[in-house]
Design a protein around this motif. Structure first.
Motif, PDB file in Angstrom:
ATOM      1  N   TRP A 137      78.930 -94.640  13.093  1.00  0.00           N
ATOM      2  CA  TRP A 137      79.787 -93.439  11.229  1.00  0.00           C
ATOM      3  C   TRP A 137      79.301 -93.896  10.217  1.00  0.00           C
ATOM      4  N   LEU A 138      78.151 -95.329  10.129  1.00  0.00           N
ATOM      5  CA  LEU A 138      77.789 -95.639   9.265  1.00  0.00           C
ATOM      6  C   LEU A 138      76.166 -94.628   9.317  1.00  0.00           C
ATOM      7  N   LEU A 139      75.857 -94.824  10.249  1.00  0.00           N
ATOM      8  CA  LEU A 139      74.402 -94.033  10.862  1.00  0.00           C
ATOM      9  C   LEU A 139      74.317 -92.559  10.191  1.00  0.00           C
ATOM     10  N   LEU A 140      75.554 -91.977  11.016  1.00  0.00           N
ATOM     11  CA  LEU A 140      76.210 -90.689  10.650  1.00  0.00           C
ATOM     12  C   LEU A 140      76.169 -89.905   9.178  1.00  0.00           C
ATOM     13  N   HIS A 141      75.766 -91.425   8.633  1.00  0.00           N
ATOM     14  CA  HIS A 141      75.910 -90.979   6.814  1.00  0.00           C
ATOM     15  C   HIS A 141      73.956 -90.674   6.244  1.00  0.00           C
ATOM     16  N   PHE A 142      73.795 -90.597   6.993  1.00  0.00           N
ATOM     17  CA  PHE A 142      72.183 -90.547   6.394  1.00  0.00           C
ATOM     18  C   PHE A 142      71.764 -89.700   7.761  1.00  0.00           C
ATOM     19  N   ARG A 143      72.187 -89.312   8.764  1.00  0.00           N
ATOM     20  CA  ARG A 143      71.200 -87.790   9.861  1.00  0.00           C
ATOM     21  C   ARG A 143      72.342 -88.197  11.270  1.00  0.00           C
ATOM     22  N   TYR A 144      71.710 -86.869  11.609  1.00  0.00           N
ATOM     23  CA  TYR A 144      72.270 -86.466  12.943  1.00  0.00           C
ATOM     24  C   TYR A 144      72.183 -87.728  13.482  1.00  0.00           C
ATOM     25  N   CYS A 145      72.676 -87.777  15.296  1.00  0.00           N
ATOM     26  CA  CYS A 145      72.354 -88.651  16.106  1.00  0.00           C
ATOM     27  C   CYS A 145      73.496 -88.153  17.388  1.00  0.00           C
ATOM     28  N   ASP A 146      72.546 -87.571  18.387  1.00  0.00           N
ATOM     29  CA  ASP A 146      73.711 -87.327  19.673  1.00  0.00           C
ATOM     30  C   ASP A 146      72.756 -88.476  20.990  1.00  0.00           C
ATOM     31  N   GLN A 147      71.880 -88.998  20.145  1.00  0.00           N
ATOM     32  CA  GLN A 147      71.344 -90.189  21.898  1.00  0.00           C
ATOM     33  C   GLN A 147      72.035 -90.851  22.019  1.00  0.00           C
ATOM     34  N   THR A 148      72.095 -91.633  23.515  1.00  0.00           N
ATOM     35  CA  THR A 148      72.990 -92.234  24.142  1.00  0.00           C
ATOM     36  C   THR A 148      72.924 -94.033  23.714  1.00  0.00           C
ATOM     37  N   PHE A 149      73.988 -94.435  23.238  1.00  0.00           N
ATOM     38  CA  PHE A 149      73.824 -96.018  23.481  1.00  0.00           C
ATOM     39  C   PHE A 149      75.278 -96.466  23.714  1.00  0.00           C
ATOM     40  N   THR A 150      74.559 -97.729  24.424  1.00  0.00           N
ATOM     41  CA  THR A 150      75.651 -98.492  25.165  1.00  0.00           C
ATOM     42  C   THR A 150      76.545 -99.591  24.490  1.00  0.00           C
ATOM     43  N   ARG A 151      75.858-100.185  23.188  1.00  0.00           N
ATOM     44  CA  ARG A 151      75.926-101.267  23.131  1.00  0.00           C
ATOM     45  C   ARG A 151      76.174-101.098  21.239  1.00  0.00           C
ATOM     46  N   PHE A 152      76.014-102.366  20.967  1.00  0.00           N
ATOM     47  CA  PHE A 152      75.786-102.518  19.431  1.00  0.00           C
ATOM     48  C   PHE A 152      74.647-102.961  18.882  1.00  0.00           C
ATOM     49  N   SER A 153      73.788-103.405  20.112  1.00  0.00           N
ATOM     50  CA  SER A 153      72.603-104.316  19.980  1.00  0.00           C
ATOM     51  C   SER A 153      71.358-102.721  20.084  1.00  0.00           C
ATOM     52  N   ASP A 154      72.433-101.298  21.030  1.00  0.00           N
ATOM     53  CA  ASP A 154      71.087-100.066  20.833  1.00  0.00           C
ATOM     54  C   ASP A 154      71.438 -99.693  19.164  1.00  0.00           C
ATOM     55  N   VAL A 155      72.883 -99.780  18.816  1.00  0.00           N
ATOM     56  CA  VAL A 155      72.480 -99.039  17.335  1.00  0.00           C
ATOM     57  C   VAL A 155      71.814 -99.107  16.299  1.00  0.00           C
TER      58      VAL A 155
END
Length: 228
Positions: A137-155
């Motif tokens: 959600w925080l990332l979406l404040h800056f840019r659109y992102c739809d790449q797959t993440f599986t865990r916190f360490s990916d984001v």
């Protein structure tokens, strides 16, 4: 003398009636927000409520506890509701929690209102899920992102590419991610992401935070809504 007594009785009735109306307004739209996280989510929500002009009497935020799982968060919401009933109850949990499915089942069990008033509908806890974590959600404040993440360490690296100094204990996180302007970008990006996931059948990344924002906007003061 009798006229004075009658006037006093009438004034007393009007005061009682006015107080009841004020109490009704205070209760109307009241919400409980129970977080999994100890810092980021509560800090963000406090900033969001300030931005929306919503006071603590209308919305209560309960921060998470260390190493709490999704079921524990839901149970805390149920326990708090038994103490003070609210019109709506939300829990903020991450999809990477292993007990998420169990927690979602528990959310569907209706809550009993503590005051036992007749005619009040039963309500259920509404889960606000971040997949895999709130940082999406925080990332979406800056840019659109739809790449797959599986865990916190990916984001985290994606967010730190924009906010190198990001840390979970930032008490001004709402402003750090752009305040009101960042929020509007996140709302647009979240809606776009939900539509994309519906087409692809994917479930990551995802966020329900935009739905919570809409729910909170609905109870914001009228003068504040005109500026949103």
């Amino acid at each position: 003398m009798r006229e004075n007594q009658a006037k006093h009785r009438q004034l007393a009735k009007e005061r009682v009636k006015a107080e009841r109306k004020r109490a009704t307004r205070r209760e109307s739209g009241s919400s409980l927000l129970v977080c999994e996280g100890e810092c980021t989510e509560p800090f963000y929500l406090h900033g969001l409520l300030q931005h929306l002009g919503i006071n603590a009497a209308s919305v209560e935020i309960i921060e998470g506890q260390s190493n709490s799982n999704a079921v524990a968060v839901v149970n805390r919401a149920r326990q708090r509701f038994e103490q003070i009933s609210r019109d709506r109850v939300f829990v903020l949990v991450d999809a990477e929690q292993s007990d998420l499915a169990q927690a979602l089942k528990l959310c569907k069990v209706p809550l009993q209102r503590a005051n036992k008033k007749k005619g009040l509908p039963k309500i259920c806890i509404e889960p606000i899920i971040s997949t895999p974590c709130f940082e999406v959600w925080l990332l979406l404040h800056f840019r659109y992102c739809d790449q797959t993440f599986t865990r916190f360490s990916d984001v985290l690296p994606e967010l730190q590419a924009i906010l190198p100094d990001y840390h979970k204990a930032d008490p001004r996180i709402f402003m750090t991610v752009g305040g009101g302007e960042g929020l509007e970008r996140a709302m647009l990006h979240a809606a776009r992401l939900r539509a994309a996931l519906a087409q692809t059948g994917s479930n990551s990344p995802a966020t329900d935070m935009d739905r919570l924002v809409e729910a909170l906007r609905a109870i914001a003061p009228p003068d504040q809504k005109r500026h949103q």
